[in-house]
Design an enzyme around this catalytic site. Structure first.
Site, PDB file in Angstrom:
ATOM      1  N   ALA B  12      55.634  40.744  47.912  1.00 26.34           N
ATOM      2  CA  ALA B  12      55.016  39.820  48.683  1.00 26.34           C
ATOM      3  C   ALA B  12      53.422  39.954  48.562  1.00 26.34           C
ATOM      4  O   ALA B  12      52.729  40.108  49.511  1.00 26.34           O
ATOM      5  CB  ALA B  12      55.172  40.154  50.228  1.00 26.34           C
ATOM      6  N   GLY B  13      53.352  40.247  47.197  1.00 28.71           N
ATOM      7  CA  GLY B  13      51.534  40.109  46.834  1.00 28.71           C
ATOM      8  C   GLY B  13      51.357  38.857  46.455  1.00 28.71           C
ATOM      9  O   GLY B  13      52.148  37.874  46.758  1.00 28.71           O
ATOM     10  N   ALA B  15      51.519  36.939  43.711  1.00 32.89           N
ATOM     11  CA  ALA B  15      52.570  35.956  43.020  1.00 32.89           C
ATOM     12  C   ALA B  15      53.874  35.662  43.938  1.00 32.89           C
ATOM     13  O   ALA B  15      54.313  34.419  44.118  1.00 32.89           O
ATOM     14  CB  ALA B  15      53.255  36.487  41.567  1.00 32.89           C
ATOM     15  N   GLY B  16      54.538  36.383  44.752  1.00 32.45           N
ATOM     16  CA  GLY B  16      55.564  36.293  45.633  1.00 32.45           C
ATOM     17  C   GLY B  16      55.268  35.277  46.654  1.00 32.45           C
ATOM     18  O   GLY B  16      55.876  34.296  46.913  1.00 32.45           O
ATOM     19  N   PHE B 115      31.943  38.508  33.679  1.00 31.46           N
ATOM     20  CA  PHE B 115      33.004  39.472  33.615  1.00 31.46           C
ATOM     21  C   PHE B 115      33.119  39.768  32.337  1.00 31.46           C
ATOM     22  O   PHE B 115      32.977  38.945  31.239  1.00 31.46           O
ATOM     23  CB  PHE B 115      34.125  39.026  34.025  1.00 31.46           C
ATOM     24  N   ASP B 223      59.417  48.501  40.492  1.00 32.60           N
ATOM     25  CA  ASP B 223      60.471  48.684  41.074  1.00 32.60           C
ATOM     26  C   ASP B 223      61.451  47.341  40.542  1.00 32.60           C
ATOM     27  O   ASP B 223      62.676  47.354  40.111  1.00 32.60           O
ATOM     28  CB  ASP B 223      60.814  48.456  42.557  1.00 32.60           C
ATOM     29  N   GLN B 242      46.892  48.821  30.387  1.00 34.75           N
ATOM     30  CA  GLN B 242      45.406  48.803  30.393  1.00 34.75           C
ATOM     31  C   GLN B 242      44.809  50.056  31.074  1.00 34.75           C
ATOM     32  O   GLN B 242      45.203  50.157  32.455  1.00 34.75           O
ATOM     33  CB  GLN B 242      45.027  47.489  31.001  1.00 34.75           C
ATOM     34  N   HIS B 244      41.680  50.814  33.021  1.00 35.61           N
ATOM     35  CA  HIS B 244      40.299  50.240  33.249  1.00 35.61           C
ATOM     36  C   HIS B 244      39.336  51.248  33.076  1.00 35.61           C
ATOM     37  O   HIS B 244      39.302  52.498  33.289  1.00 35.61           O
ATOM     38  CB  HIS B 244      40.573  49.887  34.814  1.00 35.61           C
ATOM     39  N   LEU B 254      39.631  51.965  41.784  1.00 41.27           N
ATOM     40  CA  LEU B 254      38.992  51.041  40.842  1.00 41.27           C
ATOM     41  C   LEU B 254      37.464  50.604  41.470  1.00 41.27           C
ATOM     42  O   LEU B 254      36.935  50.575  42.630  1.00 41.27           O
ATOM     43  CB  LEU B 254      39.670  49.685  40.998  1.00 41.27           C
ATOM     44  N   GLU B 257      34.806  45.640  37.468  1.00 44.67           N
ATOM     45  CA  GLU B 257      33.980  45.318  36.363  1.00 44.67           C
ATOM     46  C   GLU B 257      32.843  44.200  37.027  1.00 44.67           C
ATOM     47  O   GLU B 257      31.816  44.087  36.194  1.00 44.67           O
ATOM     48  CB  GLU B 257      34.802  44.354  35.442  1.00 44.67           C
ATOM     49  N   ARG B 288      38.189  45.513  28.403  1.00 47.81           N
ATOM     50  CA  ARG B 288      38.231  46.903  28.773  1.00 47.81           C
ATOM     51  C   ARG B 288      39.050  47.823  27.800  1.00 47.81           C
ATOM     52  O   ARG B 288      38.566  49.129  28.261  1.00 47.81           O
ATOM     53  CB  ARG B 288      39.460  46.590  30.046  1.00 47.81           C
ATOM     54  N   HIS B 357      45.586  51.070  35.103  1.00 47.21           N
ATOM     55  CA  HIS B 357      45.151  49.880  35.702  1.00 47.21           C
ATOM     56  C   HIS B 357      46.396  48.852  35.935  1.00 47.21           C
ATOM     57  O   HIS B 357      46.632  48.387  36.878  1.00 47.21           O
ATOM     58  CB  HIS B 357      43.906  49.540  35.518  1.00 47.21           C
ATOM     59  N   GLU B 388      52.333  40.484  37.729  1.00 40.54           N
ATOM     60  CA  GLU B 388      52.011  41.510  36.805  1.00 40.54           C
ATOM     61  C   GLU B 388      53.541  42.170  36.467  1.00 40.54           C
ATOM     62  O   GLU B 388      53.559  42.521  35.113  1.00 40.54           O
ATOM     63  CB  GLU B 388      51.362  42.909  37.785  1.00 40.54           C
ATOM     64  N   ARG B 399      44.594  42.586  28.880  1.00 39.35           N
ATOM     65  CA  ARG B 399      44.197  41.634  29.795  1.00 39.35           C
ATOM     66  C   ARG B 399      42.725  41.417  30.198  1.00 39.35           C
ATOM     67  O   ARG B 399      42.043  42.489  30.133  1.00 39.35           O
ATOM     68  CB  ARG B 399      44.891  41.740  31.026  1.00 39.35           C
ATOM     69  N   SER B 404      44.013  38.330  36.046  1.00 35.66           N
ATOM     70  CA  SER B 404      45.305  38.805  36.824  1.00 35.66           C
ATOM     71  C   SER B 404      45.630  37.874  38.065  1.00 35.66           C
ATOM     72  O   SER B 404      46.694  37.461  38.308  1.00 35.66           O
ATOM     73  CB  SER B 404      45.389  40.316  36.812  1.00 35.66           C
ATOM     74  N   LEU B 405      44.483  37.962  38.947  1.00 36.94           N
ATOM     75  CA  LEU B 405      44.610  37.100  39.990  1.00 36.94           C
ATOM     76  C   LEU B 405      45.041  35.535  39.748  1.00 36.94           C
ATOM     77  O   LEU B 405      45.672  35.113  40.344  1.00 36.94           O
ATOM     78  CB  LEU B 405      43.361  37.122  41.126  1.00 36.94           C
TER      79      LEU B 405
END
Lengths: 236, 585
Positions: B12-13, B15-16, B115, B223, B242, B244, B254, B257, B288, B357, B388, B399, B404-405
């Site tokens: 449930a991040g 993408a989910g 960035f 998982d 990666q 960071h 973190l 950047e 990175r 990272h 991810e 990356r 990523s977001l």
């Protein structure tokens, strides 16, 4: 250094009621997070010790708990800021049912969050291929309230919550603020109606416990006072 | 207990949740997550999410695609990268329309900043000539991931999505190459549930916890990747992990950047801006992998600073930015420096060191998030992956920050759309009567075990060894050492003890299951790294220091084999418009 930690333990499978257990934790250092101490206990003393945690740096909001009488995030609290001469007393967040040890049932907290309609409400469709225009000044007015990590430290520290389990509580109302004051949102009135009820904003008696408890240092009471003003001026 | 849903989303991040929003209400959809959704690791992303909006200066999606391909060290599949960079602009508008609060520019449009690795040609008439940094990262102070996760969760509340929070998925139900659901146990009660589904989407994030110093949350144990790997399906490009460059010294937390995007400078112990020697054009805003190698090189050559814990660090200097910029644009990360290290960033530089990272590799999918059965590109019916944990591959060997977001929302949506299409003709198959028995056996074995090995000891040894022998710099000797260490740890894992025998919220049991997943992911990583005889992106072999396009323009596919070494196969990289060039900045 060695420290004494006193933790409220409870396993519903075998304990009739919660009890305190003492741990003498060896070899810690003052730059440890309290979460590191809990891990040290879980990994080297008693692996049944149960608590939630994830990001370990104050963003995910998992590890709210009561430390020496005050709601804190275990991962955002360094030992150097605690008096380690005396035992550190760690208890679950107050006023929520204990599932096991420091893990509480958060469902009532999140139900209240859902009551305030925590999403953008709009009637006017956005421009098809571009963003809605909002000044940076207006955007930044939301940032403070949008910082909230839903850790429940504020709501469970509030005496009004302790005496009335139906009280919406500061976290849910802070979320309402975040949308009511968003220039893109058109649901302010329906949310203000929800706040202007017996279990709503008037139960906030500006006790300021929420501010003291908030790990993100949000001035919650100020935000709630703005909502009160808004409701009052609406009635005028 | 058997539960039936048209769609099951695991994780449930970003993408989910984005996928869940895409499933129309006429279909039943369950989102299963081992943590409450807003606790997901997406929330810790700080600096931004990129798209060539041209809100601050001229830019184009082609510039973005070129940077992503070059940043990937030419391992990224260019068809997927084009899809992502083209769709980025729409995706950001969609987030804004959903209610995400953004920092704004003077015109009230979404603000953008520089960035690492995001550039454009200095002269538009010379598209492959000298490049300069470009403002492409959309942001909300330094809490971009936090507000994105909140916004997506808010939209699932609006859409009345069904959640199963604090459920741990233990098994993929695969029959005859078709995915029919998952098995999960409710952490609060230890009760086992079978979730029968027409389609399953895995969105469980990365596995940074395989390393000692990491920016990843404790939940980052990969998982979903391990589920797929253990089901006999491949994991792609796992050797590309990666580091960071700017993790807070000792803790790995973190430091975005964005700190360098706003003008922060890296310095060694002599106060020298050392990046000028490694990437003369973009300096501190190099990608990175290059900055992390530069930092470790400075440290190895004696220009680091020895910390009280015996490790070495370099400095990130923000002092010249002024209090206003620091407080307005970087409040969160400077807060971390104050809280955790007692450093005041407005007057003193921040001690930093590289931190594990992001997994570029993961569950192989096509651009519609359908999981690949093999290196030929055949798909597994009913199984999808995004974010991810997946490998499309848009990040290739390395990356770029803010991609990523973007990946989460672009491919989360595409996965949701593909599932919607699939559901129009899909039906529930019959479930094997043995479904769930394997998990039952695994859990019973762990709970009944009277072994002598401690979970935390095995995990710590794994994390230390991975850091030492499979980190920023790798060698044949180190990787062989790591392979035998893994064999030893796997043997010892058979003898672990879950000491908490309770059925209520048993986090000791959860840690045991997570450790097994870490060991599986480490295996795929180490064997893939051992086989790749070249240096590309984040995979640096000191014994093979150059990129070898002749032999290695291909993706690694690792297949799990019970009690044997994994089998490695390879799939060629998709090259469309950008031919491999030397990667200099």
């Amino acid at each position: 250094m060695d420290i004494q930690v006193k933790i409220l333990r409870y396993n519903p499978e075998k304990d009739n009621e919660p009890y305190y257990q003492d741990f003498n934790v060896k070899g810690v250092s003052e730059d440890w997070r309290l979460l590191d101490v809990l891990h040290e206990i879980k990994w080297n003393y008693d692996s049944s010790l149960t608590f939630r945690r994830s990001c370990a740096h104050g963003i995910c909001g998992s590890d709210g708990m009561k430390v020496n009488g005050r709601n804190r995030l275990a991962c955002a609290l360094l030992l150097k800021y605690i008096n380690t001469k005396k035992p550190i007393v760690i208890e679950p967040l107050p006023s929520l049912p204990i599932i096991k040890d420091l893990v509480v049932d958060m469902s009532s907290f999140f139900n209240k969050y859902e009551v305030v309609k925590p999403y953008l409400i709009t009637n006017t469709p956005p421009p098809p291929d571009s963003e809605r225009i909002q000044s940076n000044e207006d955007a930044e007015k939301l940032f403070e309230s949008a910082k909230c990590i839903l850790c429940a430290c504020c709501t469970t520290s509030c005496p009004s919550t302790w005496t009335n389990e139906n009280y919406l509580g500061p976290a849910a109302m802070l979320k309402a603020y975040r949308f009511i004051n968003d220039t893109r949102d058109e649901g302010a009135d329906e949310r203000l109606d929800i706040l202007d009820t017996p279990d709503g904003i008037w139960r906030c008696h500006t006790i300021f416990n929420c501010i003291e408890a908030c790990p993100k240092e949000i001035n919650i009471t100020w935000h709630l006072s703005q909502l009160k003003k808004r409701i009052s001026s609406r009635e005028m | 207990m058997i539960k039936k849903f048209d769609v099951v989303i695991v994780g449930a991040g970003g993408a989910g949740l984005r996928a869940a929003v895409e499933i129309p209400k006429e279909y039943s959809c369950a989102v299963i997550s081992k943590v409450f959704p807003t606790r997901s690791h997406t929330g810790t992303a700080q600096g931004g999410v990129c798209a060539a909006l041209s809100n601050m200066e001229d830019d184009s999606w082609e510039n973005h695609a070129f940077d992503t391909v070059k940043g990937s060290d030419y391992l990224g599949d260019q068809d997927s990268i084009e899809v992502m960079c083209k769709d980025a602009i729409r995706a950001i508008m969609e987030l804004e329309h959903m209610g995400m609060p953004f920092s704004r520019n003077e015109d009230g449009k979404i603000a953008q900043r520089q960035f690492g690795g995001h550039t454009k040609p200095a002269d538009m008439n010379d598209p492959y000539g000298k490049r300069v940094s470009v403002k492409r990262a959309c942001y909300s102070a330094d809490r971009t991931g936090h507000v994105m996760l909140q916004t997506l969760y808010e939209n699932t509340i609006k859409n009345q999505v069904t959640f199963f929070s604090e459920y741990f998925v233990t098994e993929l139900l695969m029959e005859d190459g078709v995915c029919k659901g998952v098995v999960a146990f409710d952490i609060a009660t230890s009760e086992l549930h079978i979730f029968q589904a027409k389609a399953v989407l895995i969105a469980t994030g990365g596995y940074g916890r395989v390393f000692r110093i990491t920016s990843n949350s404790h939940a980052g144990t990969g998982d979903g990747m391990a589920l797929v790997y253990k089901a006999g399906l491949p994991l792609e490009d796992m050797e590309f992990f990666q580091f960071h460059p700017t993790g807070l010294w000792k803790l790995g937390i973190l430091v975005s950047e964005a700190a360098r995007g706003e003008g922060g400078i890296l310095k060694n112990k002599d106060g020298e801006r050392f990046m000028i020697r490694y990437a003369p054009t973009v300096m501190d805003l190099a990608p990175r992998d290059m900055v992390s190698r530069a930092i470790i090189t400075e440290i190895r050559e004696g220009r680091g600073i020895r910390g009280s814990d015996g490790t070495d660090y370099v400095l990130l200097d923000l002092t010249h930015l002024g209090k206003e910029v620091i407080d307005d644009k970087l409040p969160e990360i400077t807060g971390f420096a104050r809280t955790y290290l007692g450093v005041e960033p407005t007057t003193d530089p921040i001690p930093i060191q590289p931190t594990a990272h992001y997994a570029m590799g993961g569950i192989p999918t096509n651009v519609n998030c359908e999981v690949l059965l093999n290196e030929d590109g055949d798909i597994v019916r009913g199984l999808y992956a995004a974010g991810e944990c997946a490998c499309v591959s848009v990040h290739g060997g390395n990356r770029l920050g803010t991609n990523s977001l973007l990946d989460l929302v672009v491919f989360g949506r595409r996965g949701g759309k593909a599932i919607h299409e699939f559901l129009k003709t899909a039906s529930f198959g019959d479930l094997n009567e043995n479904a769930g028995k394997e998990t039952n056996g695994t859990i019973k074995k762990l709970m009944d075990s009277k072994g002598s090995e401690k979970i935390s000891n095995i995990r710590t040894e794994l994390q230390n060894s991975m850091m030492e022998d499979c980190g920023v710099f790798r060698t044949d000797e180190g990787l062989r050492k790591m392979i035998s260490k893994l064999k030893e740890l796997r043997e010892r894992f058979k003898n672990i003890a879950v000491q908490d025998k309770s059925r209520v919220f048993n986090t000791d049991l959860v840690e045991a299951l997570e450790l097994e997943n870490l060991l599986l992911n480490a295996e795929a990583t180490v064997y893939s790294a051992y086989a790749r005889h070249e240096s590309r992106g984040a995979h640096t072999r000191e014994d093979f220091p150059v990129r070898d396009d002749q032999n290695w323009m291909k993706h690694t596919f690792a297949f799990w084999k019970e009690d044997q070494d994994p089998e490695l196969k390879f799939k060629p990289v998709v090259v469309t418009r950008f031919q491999p060039m030397e990667r200099k900045y």
